[in-house]
Design a protein around this motif. Structure first.
Motif, PDB file in Angstrom:
ATOM      1  N   ALA A  30      12.758  71.197 -18.460  1.00  0.00           N
ATOM      2  CA  ALA A  30      12.320  71.727 -17.154  1.00  0.00           C
ATOM      3  C   ALA A  30      11.482  70.700 -16.393  1.00  0.00           C
ATOM      4  CB  ALA A  30      11.523  73.018 -17.355  1.00  0.00           C
ATOM      5  N   VAL A  91      11.636  77.043 -17.194  1.00  0.00           N
ATOM      6  CA  VAL A  91      12.846  77.841 -17.423  1.00  0.00           C
ATOM      7  C   VAL A  91      14.033  76.876 -17.457  1.00  0.00           C
ATOM      8  CG1 VAL A  91      14.370  79.573 -16.352  1.00  0.00           C
ATOM      9  CG2 VAL A  91      11.892  79.934 -16.372  1.00  0.00           C
ATOM     10  N   ARG A  95      19.249  78.815 -16.314  1.00  0.00           N
ATOM     11  CA  ARG A  95      18.789  80.227 -16.339  1.00  0.00           C
ATOM     12  C   ARG A  95      17.868  80.522 -15.153  1.00  0.00           C
ATOM     13  NH1 ARG A  95      21.663  79.227 -20.525  1.00  0.00           N
ATOM     14  NH2 ARG A  95      21.519  80.484 -22.407  1.00  0.00           N
ATOM     15  N   ARG A  96      17.902  79.672 -14.154  1.00  0.00           N
ATOM     16  CA  ARG A  96      16.936  79.816 -13.058  1.00  0.00           C
ATOM     17  C   ARG A  96      17.296  80.943 -12.098  1.00  0.00           C
ATOM     18  NH1 ARG A  96      15.135  73.827 -12.689  1.00  0.00           N
ATOM     19  NH2 ARG A  96      14.140  73.782 -14.738  1.00  0.00           N
ATOM     20  N   GLY A  99      14.742  85.776 -12.576  1.00  0.00           N
ATOM     21  CA  GLY A  99      13.557  86.563 -12.917  1.00  0.00           C
ATOM     22  C   GLY A  99      12.854  86.168 -14.205  1.00  0.00           C
ATOM     23  N   ARG A 102       9.122  85.310 -13.462  1.00  0.00           N
ATOM     24  CA  ARG A 102       8.376  86.536 -13.136  1.00  0.00           C
ATOM     25  C   ARG A 102       8.050  87.309 -14.406  1.00  0.00           C
ATOM     26  NH1 ARG A 102       6.745  89.595  -9.060  1.00  0.00           N
ATOM     27  NH2 ARG A 102       7.442  88.047  -7.557  1.00  0.00           N
ATOM     28  N   ARG A 123      -2.678  74.205 -13.316  1.00  0.00           N
ATOM     29  CA  ARG A 123      -2.352  73.173 -12.317  1.00  0.00           C
ATOM     30  C   ARG A 123      -0.875  73.372 -11.998  1.00  0.00           C
ATOM     31  NH1 ARG A 123      -6.943  73.334 -13.012  1.00  0.00           N
ATOM     32  NH2 ARG A 123      -8.248  71.979 -14.263  1.00  0.00           N
ATOM     33  N   GLU A 126       4.348  72.752  -8.233  1.00  0.00           N
ATOM     34  CA  GLU A 126       4.683  72.988  -6.827  1.00  0.00           C
ATOM     35  C   GLU A 126       3.758  74.071  -6.293  1.00  0.00           C
ATOM     36  OE1 GLU A 126       8.982  72.956  -5.656  1.00  0.00           O
ATOM     37  OE2 GLU A 126       9.208  73.318  -7.800  1.00  0.00           O
ATOM     38  N   SER A 128       4.112  76.171  -4.046  1.00  0.00           N
ATOM     39  CA  SER A 128       4.730  77.373  -3.459  1.00  0.00           C
ATOM     40  C   SER A 128       5.046  78.436  -4.513  1.00  0.00           C
ATOM     41  CB  SER A 128       6.020  76.967  -2.735  1.00  0.00           C
ATOM     42  OG  SER A 128       6.800  76.167  -3.601  1.00  0.00           O
ATOM     43  N   ILE A 129       4.688  78.202  -5.767  1.00  0.00           N
ATOM     44  CA  ILE A 129       5.148  79.106  -6.825  1.00  0.00           C
ATOM     45  C   ILE A 129       4.178  80.264  -7.105  1.00  0.00           C
ATOM     46  CG2 ILE A 129       5.779  79.265  -9.274  1.00  0.00           C
ATOM     47  CD1 ILE A 129       6.619  76.323  -9.185  1.00  0.00           C
TER      48      ILE A 129
END
Ligand SMILES: CC(C)(COP(=O)(O)OP(=O)(O)OC[C@H]1O[C@@H](n2cnc3c(N)ncnc32)[C@H](O)[C@@H]1OP(=O)(O)O)[C@@H](O)C(=O)NCCC(=O)NCCS
Length: 410
Positions: A30, A91, A95-96, A99, A102, A123, A126, A128-129
């Motif tokens: 990943a 992930v 498999r992205r 969910g 989440r 940390r 990105e 935006s996650i």
């Protein structure tokens, strides 16, 4: 329940040690590090052993996603709280967007809270996650670029200290205890497990980057500060413009000893520039330099992403400034028992039925928790609702004299 793509919600479990290497493989893929060699695994083992490793194991035994956490102590204004440090969240590429993350986040938040953590800190690769999971940016950091020949400290700014050079191996053995002893109560600071030290030094040595360690020693022969550095572009020694000394870690018992370490760094010959990543945004260095432009701050970024796991306990664990109380309405969709109204005052925090004067999501509360951002700033961006009088009152309670900073990357 189904995910948006109609995949069933995956089950997250705590992975036994027998699956830790498979978890490390998911992480390596990943993060685009590559396959985990035996040598890499040997180095990672202590870290995995000390961690809670959670993952999604599919019916055929394939590990599809992982998230790792371990227990730390986090300094908050006026105190220290048990926290979960989070890392190695990944992930598999095939498999992205079904969910897995989440499900991993939901399970990790719940388990770490059950284990006693009041907050989680991470940390982010990105930015935006993580806000969708109730995290907020609680501290920021920046890069300092110093032009060595212009860097002169004001007379008397630095403490008088003897310097001692130790080997990287000795640093891994001796500095964990020094760090714990000198660790100042600056909000955002976290405890560092021994495996963290080994990993930090090893990461550079493994890439054939030398690591040097200079310590300051006080009159009682105690180490009270340390500077770890390496050099980028060693081939540039013929031309000092090219070689850059990179400060990897610089910590001291107080600001004057910190300045003694900076002075030592300015004395490292054969390089024109010093680079220090991940430094606080209010460096004492700026104010102590004869020529403040000798040190330039660049690349300001989010450092600590913080998630309040137990809002009433976390709010009660920190101290507050002087001022009138304020009632804050908090909304937490992922951990609904945190939602409610809290009366915050200099004397403490209680749940209340009184009407909220200010409304925010749990992620916004995380952003102000260590004092790094103000309610007024968040309101200006439309992220908090309240009158300017109420916002000013809340800022007086939550504000801190220095900006929060961790300085520990993981
Ligand atoms: C980031 C990562 C873990 C996401 O995993 P995933 O299983 O695809 O994520 P999910 O399907 O559970 O998505 C959950 C939510 O996050 C969002 N999301 C996922 N990855 C995102 C990304 N890279 N940037 C922004 N949003 C992202 C999804 O859109 C979804 O949003 P929604 O719930 O509002 O619809 C995965 O892409 C990965 O392993 N990336 C590389 C390693 C990495 O960056 N890890 C994070 C370490 S801090």
């Amino acid at each position: 329940m189904s995910t948006p793509n109609d995949n069933p919600v995956p089950t997250v479990r705590v992975l036994p040690e027998t699956l830790h290497r498979a978890a490390a493989e998911v992480f390596g893929g990943a993060y685009l590090i590559g396959p985990v060699t035996d040598q890499m695994w040997e180095r990672s083992l202590p870290m995995y052993r000390a961690s809670l490793v959670q993952g999604i194991v599919e019916d055929d035994g394939v590990v599809g996603g992982v998230a790792r956490s371990w227990e730390v102590e986090l300094d908050v204004p006026g105190g220290r709280v048990p926290a979960a440090a989070v890392s190695s969240v990944g992930v598999r590429a095939d498999r992205r967007r079904r969910g897995y993350l989440r499900a991993l986040m939901q399970a990790q938040l719940q388990t770490t809270r059950d284990n006693g953590a009041l907050v989680a800190v991470l940390r982010a690769t990105e930015a935006s996650i993580y806000s969708r999971f109730g995290y907020g940016v609680a501290s920021t950091y920046a890069t300092l670029k110093v032009t060595r020949r212009r860097a002169v400290l004001r007379p008397g700014a630095a403490a008088e200290r003897r310097l001692k050079m130790i080997t990287p191996e000795a640093a891994v053995r001796e500095l964990p205890a020094v760090y714990e002893r000198i660790r100042t109560a600056r909000p955002g600071t976290v405890s560092r497990p021994s495996w963290w030290w080994a990993g930090m030094v090893d990461r550079h040595l493994h890439k054939d980057r030398p690591v040097w360690v200079l310590c300051t020693v006080d009159d009682d022969d105690q180490v009270d500060g340390f500077l770890l550095y390496t050099v980028n572009n060693r081939d540039g020694w013929d031309d000092p413009q090219q070689a850059v000394v990179e400060v990897l870690d610089l910590r001291a018992v107080d600001e004057r000893v910190e300045l003694a370490l900076w002075q030592a760094a300015f004395g490292i010959d054969l390089s024109e520039h010093l680079l220090a990543h991940g430094r606080p945004l209010d460096p004492v260095l700026d104010l102590a330099l004869v020529d403040p432009r000798a040190a330039v701050t660049t690349d300001v970024e989010d450092e600590t992403w913080l998630r309040l796991l137990d809002v009433p306990a976390a709010l009660s664990a920190r101290s507050y400034g002087a001022g009138e109380p304020v009632v804050i309405g908090v909304d937490d969709q992922l951990m609904p028992d945190n939602s409610g109204r809290y009366r915050v005052s200099t004397d403490g925090v209680q749940r209340t039925d009184a009407e909220a004067e200010l409304h925010c999501e749990v992620g916004e509360l995380a952003a102000v928790y260590l004092g790094g951002t103000s309610f007024t700033q968040l309101a200006a961006a439309g992220r908090v609702r309240g009158s300017s009088e109420v916002l000013a009152r809340a800022d007086a309670l939550f504000g801190t004299p220095r900006l929060p900073w961790s300085g520990t990357y993981y």
